[in-house]
Design an enzyme around this catalytic site. Structure first.
Site, PDB file in Angstrom:
ATOM      1  CG  ASP A   4      -2.041 -20.208  -1.087  1.00 24.97           C
ATOM      2  OD1 ASP A   4      -1.465 -20.212   0.027  1.00 24.97           O
ATOM      3  OD2 ASP A   4      -1.586 -20.810  -2.076  1.00 24.97           O
ATOM      4  CE1 TYR A  46      -3.403  -2.736   0.717  1.00 24.50           C
ATOM      5  CE2 TYR A  46      -4.579  -0.788   1.441  1.00 24.50           C
ATOM      6  CZ  TYR A  46      -4.582  -2.107   1.052  1.00 24.50           C
ATOM      7  OH  TYR A  46      -5.765  -2.793   0.997  1.00 24.50           O
ATOM      8  CG  ASP A  87      -7.982  -4.824   1.956  1.00 21.27           C
ATOM      9  OD1 ASP A  87      -8.928  -4.336   2.600  1.00 21.27           O
ATOM     10  OD2 ASP A  87      -7.942  -4.831   0.706  1.00 21.27           O
ATOM     11  CG  ASP A 144     -13.526  -7.147   2.599  1.00 17.55           C
ATOM     12  OD1 ASP A 144     -13.148  -6.385   3.512  1.00 17.55           O
ATOM     13  OD2 ASP A 144     -14.061  -6.738   1.543  1.00 17.55           O
ATOM     14  CE  LYS A 188       1.711 -17.794  -2.573  1.00 21.37           C
ATOM     15  NZ  LYS A 188       0.813 -18.967  -2.620  1.00 21.37           N
TER      16      LYS A 188
HETATM   17  C1  IPM Z   1     -10.261  -1.324   4.306  1.00 22.72           C
HETATM   18  C2  IPM Z   1     -10.500  -0.728   2.947  1.00 22.72           C
HETATM   19  C3  IPM Z   1      -9.341   0.171   2.601  1.00 22.72           C
HETATM   20  C4  IPM Z   1      -8.084  -0.679   2.598  1.00 22.72           C
HETATM   21  C5  IPM Z   1      -9.485   0.932   1.287  1.00 22.72           C
HETATM   22  C6  IPM Z   1     -10.743   1.777   1.270  1.00 22.72           C
HETATM   23  C7  IPM Z   1      -8.290   1.761   0.964  1.00 22.72           C
HETATM   24  O1  IPM Z   1     -10.697  -1.729   2.010  1.00 22.72           O
HETATM   25  O2  IPM Z   1     -10.137  -0.551   5.276  1.00 22.72           O
HETATM   26  O3  IPM Z   1     -10.194  -2.545   4.405  1.00 22.72           O
HETATM   27  O4  IPM Z   1      -7.795  -1.352   1.607  1.00 22.72           O
HETATM   28  O5  IPM Z   1      -7.378  -0.668   3.609  1.00 22.72           O
HETATM   29 MG    MG Z   2     -10.802  -3.693   2.846  1.00 22.05          MG
END
Ligand code: IPM
Ligand code: MG
Length: 364
Positions: free
Chosen positions: A223, A142, A247, A251, A191
């Site tokens: 993975d 990032y 990240d 999710d 990884k």
């Molecule tokens: C998160 C989001 C952010 C990230 C984006 C919006 C930059 O997806 O906080 O997980 O990737 O960190």
């Molecule tokens: Mg995210």
């Protein structure tokens, strides 16, 4: 107590969900005798429209001068075509880096009332889902160099991923400390079969493990981890991983608990001034419709009370109020089961109001 909170409503559903969280904080202040002062901060697409950049320096200063920051969400289609360095998300990255909040804590815990909102089979959910992803937040790909150049007559893009030992060590320690306070199991995810950054990551984690003999350290390739999270989530207690893997995995982890709309997060560095935000995005498709789930933001405010302001009774009260409202069958659209008879669908504002009502009831 008197606390100054920088408030970033952001874009999309951001303003709606943050307003509910502020109303909850005001109620907590009222019940427990605290004053929360709010300073508005523009960040994201709205700041691009107003100031020509996603996070002007003065806005960052306001955040750094606060006791903590509460954030809704940023981004939206409108700003999808602006150059990379001007995107709303850049504001968020500048904020995280500017505040030095390298440690992002994302809990994945199933609320018993929402077990049937999980896409996983009941036999898997019944084993329990209760783990935390500790994500490194201000390093890695990032924050490496991003560039697009022309090579041999075609475009070529580059994103650099870099980690130093000290960056890995400080997040590794948070992983071990977090595990120490919970089930004492830490899974380091990387990884290392491909990446140098991951091989360094793994070696630092193993060096640190010697200082934490009470914590059981395991390694997992990212993975495989993505697969294990859906196959057997009960095996995890604390996962520690680098920025991009965290990240993606967070999710996935949120989804198996029912809805990404429920998950809060805290980001902390070396001081108590933290950044608190739900892990979901700005959901522009439902913005302004009063159907977003404010619970992730409300629980983020609870985390702020717990981790930055040392107000654990107040944080417990918010979490209990959320629990009670879910128990009473109230659901926003994202967590509404097919079997509508059991539950009552409510909007964003009504959900906030119900949580406030429950908070007041608990205390009387
Ligand atoms: C998160 C989001 C952010 C990230 C984006 C919006 C930059 O997806 O906080 O997980 O990737 O960190
Ligand atoms: Mg995210």
């Amino acid at each position: 107590m008197n606390k100054n909170i920088a408030v970033i409503r952001g874009d999309g559903i951001g303003p709606e969900i943050v307003n509910e969280a502020l109303a909850v904080l005001d109620t907590v202040g009222d019940i427990y005798g605290h004053t929360f002062n709010y300073t508005d901060v523009d960040m994201g697409g709205c700041a691009i429209d107003k100031w020509g950049e996603p996070l002007p320096d003065e806005m960052l200063e306001k955040c750094k001068n606060s006791d903590s920051v509460l954030l809704g969400a940023v981004g939206g289609k409108k700003w999808d075509t602006v150059p990379g360095h001007m995107r709303p998300e850049k504001g968020l990255l500048k904020l995280r880096a500017g505040m030095g909040v390298y440690s992002n804590n994302r809990p994945a815990k199933i609320w018993p009332q929402l077990a049937d909102a999980s896409p996983l089979r009941p036999s898997i959910v019944e084993q329990g889902i209760d783990f935390i992803i500790v994500r490194e937040l201000i390093g890695g790909i990032y924050f490496g160099e991003h560039k697009t150049t022309e090579v041999n007559g075609e475009k070529q893009a580059n994103d650099d991923m870099c980690y130093s030992e000290s960056e890995i060590e400080r997040i590794g320690r948070i992983g071990f400390e977090t595990a120490r306070k919970r089930g004492k199991k830490l899974c380091s995810v990387e990884k290392s079969n491909v990446l140098d950054t991951s091989r360094l990551w793994k070696s630092v984690m193993h060096r640190l493990a010697e200082e934490y003999p009470d914590v059981e350290l395991s390694d997992m390739l990212v993975d495989n981890c993505a697969m294990q999270i859906v196959k057997n989530p009960a095996q995890f207690d604390v996962i520690v991983t680098e920025n991009m893997f965290g990240d993606i995995l967070s999710d996935e982890a949120s989804m198996i608990t029912g809805s990404i709309g429920m998950i809060p997060s805290s980001s902390l560095g070396s001081s108590t001034c933290g950044l608190y935000e739900p892990i979901h995005g700005s959901a522009p498709d439902i913005a302004g419709m009063d159907i977003a789930n404010p619970i992730g933001t409300i629980l983020s405010a609870a985390m702020m009370l717990r981790f930055s302001f040392d107000m654990s009774a107040e944080a417990d009260a918010i979490e209990k109020a959320v629990y009670d409202v879910l128990e009473q069958g109230y659901r926003t659209a994202d967590i509404m089961p097919g079997d509508e008879a059991r539950c009552k669908k409510v909007g964003c504002h009504e959900m906030g109001q119900l949580i406030i009502k429950s908070l007041r009831g608990t205390k009387q």
